[in-house]
Write an enzyme that holds these catalytic residues in place. Sequence first.
Site, PDB file in Angstrom:
ATOM      1  N   ASP A 139       0.823  -1.212   0.000  1.00  0.00           N
ATOM      2  CA  ASP A 139       0.000   0.000   0.000  1.00  0.00           C
ATOM      3  C   ASP A 139       0.858   1.264   0.000  1.00  0.00           C
ATOM      4  OD1 ASP A 139      -2.380  -1.384  -0.053  1.00  0.00           O
ATOM      5  OD2 ASP A 139      -2.585  -1.452   2.121  1.00  0.00           O
ATOM      6  N   GLY A 140       2.017   1.210   0.655  1.00  0.00           N
ATOM      7  CA  GLY A 140       2.900   2.376   0.673  1.00  0.00           C
ATOM      8  C   GLY A 140       3.339   2.763  -0.725  1.00  0.00           C
ATOM      9  N   ARG A 159       2.494   6.310  -2.583  1.00  0.00           N
ATOM     10  CA  ARG A 159       3.588   7.123  -3.142  1.00  0.00           C
ATOM     11  C   ARG A 159       3.379   7.357  -4.630  1.00  0.00           C
ATOM     12  NH1 ARG A 159       8.421   5.185  -5.304  1.00  0.00           N
ATOM     13  NH2 ARG A 159       8.047   3.138  -4.361  1.00  0.00           N
ATOM     14  N   ASN A 216      -5.087   8.622   1.521  1.00  0.00           N
ATOM     15  CA  ASN A 216      -5.558   8.026   2.768  1.00  0.00           C
ATOM     16  C   ASN A 216      -5.928   9.064   3.825  1.00  0.00           C
ATOM     17  OD1 ASN A 216      -5.632   5.319   2.220  1.00  0.00           O
ATOM     18  ND2 ASN A 216      -3.916   4.759   3.535  1.00  0.00           N
ATOM     19  N   ARG A 247       3.798  18.641  26.239  1.00  0.00           N
ATOM     20  CA  ARG A 247       2.766  19.674  26.291  1.00  0.00           C
ATOM     21  C   ARG A 247       1.603  19.281  25.381  1.00  0.00           C
ATOM     22  NH1 ARG A 247       5.883  25.231  25.049  1.00  0.00           N
ATOM     23  NH2 ARG A 247       6.566  23.976  23.254  1.00  0.00           N
ATOM     24  N   SER A 275      -6.905   6.054  10.876  1.00  0.00           N
ATOM     25  CA  SER A 275      -8.195   6.278  11.538  1.00  0.00           C
ATOM     26  C   SER A 275      -8.744   4.992  12.148  1.00  0.00           C
ATOM     27  CB  SER A 275      -9.194   6.866  10.531  1.00  0.00           C
ATOM     28  OG  SER A 275     -10.484   6.968  11.087  1.00  0.00           O
ATOM     29  N   PHE A 276      -8.664   3.900  11.406  1.00  0.00           N
ATOM     30  CA  PHE A 276      -9.167   2.614  11.892  1.00  0.00           C
ATOM     31  C   PHE A 276      -8.388   2.140  13.109  1.00  0.00           C
ATOM     32  CE2 PHE A 276      -9.131  -2.124  11.530  1.00  0.00           C
ATOM     33  CZ  PHE A 276     -10.479  -2.335  11.755  1.00  0.00           C
ATOM     34  N   ALA A 318      -6.247  11.151  21.481  1.00  0.00           N
ATOM     35  CA  ALA A 318      -6.102  11.388  22.925  1.00  0.00           C
ATOM     36  C   ALA A 318      -6.699  12.719  23.344  1.00  0.00           C
ATOM     37  CB  ALA A 318      -4.629  11.304  23.333  1.00  0.00           C
TER      38      ALA A 318
END
Length: 277
Positions: free
Chosen positions: A70-71, A75, A140, A151, A183-184, A204
């Site tokens: 997939d990479g 690309r 993607n 921080r 996301s998944f 988070a």
Amino acid sequence: MVSNIRRAAIITKMDSSEASAAASKVARLLGESKVKVYSVLPLEVTGAAPVSQEKLKDTELDLVFAIGGDGTTLRAFRTIPSKVPLFSINSGGHRGILSEIGADSIEQAVHAILGGKYFYDSRTRIQATINGKVLPPALNDILITRVSLTRTPLVSIKLMGDEIKQRMDGIVVSTPTGSTGHSFSIGGPVLHEGMSCLILSPIASVNRMPQLVIPVEDIVVQSTYESHIIIDGQETFRVDADKPIKIFRFPDDATFLRLQKKGMRQLAKLGFSKFEF
């Protein structure tokens, strides 16, 4: 349908003997049918004219073969001319969620393509600008994440005439194609890749901001601390604190050349052969 493929390029996974072997086979089969073949450097194969990645966008092409995982496909879509379709072969990659076939089906696939037995599958892409600088398009996702690990920034997200402010490590803006990506991995839904929408997945969030599925509209993100913006997990750019990042739909969709119609293609690649509730 008669194939109109007369000029094709091959781009492969870097330093993969499996991908190189598959590229040689594709080049031979295309050459036997009088198709002009280009190999994108550093790939060099017999029967193909080498071309640099920089010059590829100025090369007249009918199809690009992306061979790897997939990479490599992600690309390739940032390298090839925007409206040229791409055929993805999983050879030397891992799951190959974006791919159409594996290396064992190359001969049948090339004959089908040259026989005109294919169709096109268009996918939404997104793009970002920072201070007027236009970043490469993403098929993607676009990830915005903090630079400092000590921080937690206050992140502002402006969308659809509204503004959300939350303390969080960052946010992923994903296309339906990318719904099986970053996301998944943080709990986002898997969407049908033909949908026209985006997923906003906070990372988070202090107040547990939910993930949002929204129409494809402009989004502006600002962080009170310095951030990284990462395109498709491959290209990273640094963003100063309080600088607006505008995310919008890229004018040209990504176009896959496909051989077989499938329902929820991405679910099948994740190992779900049928729905069970």
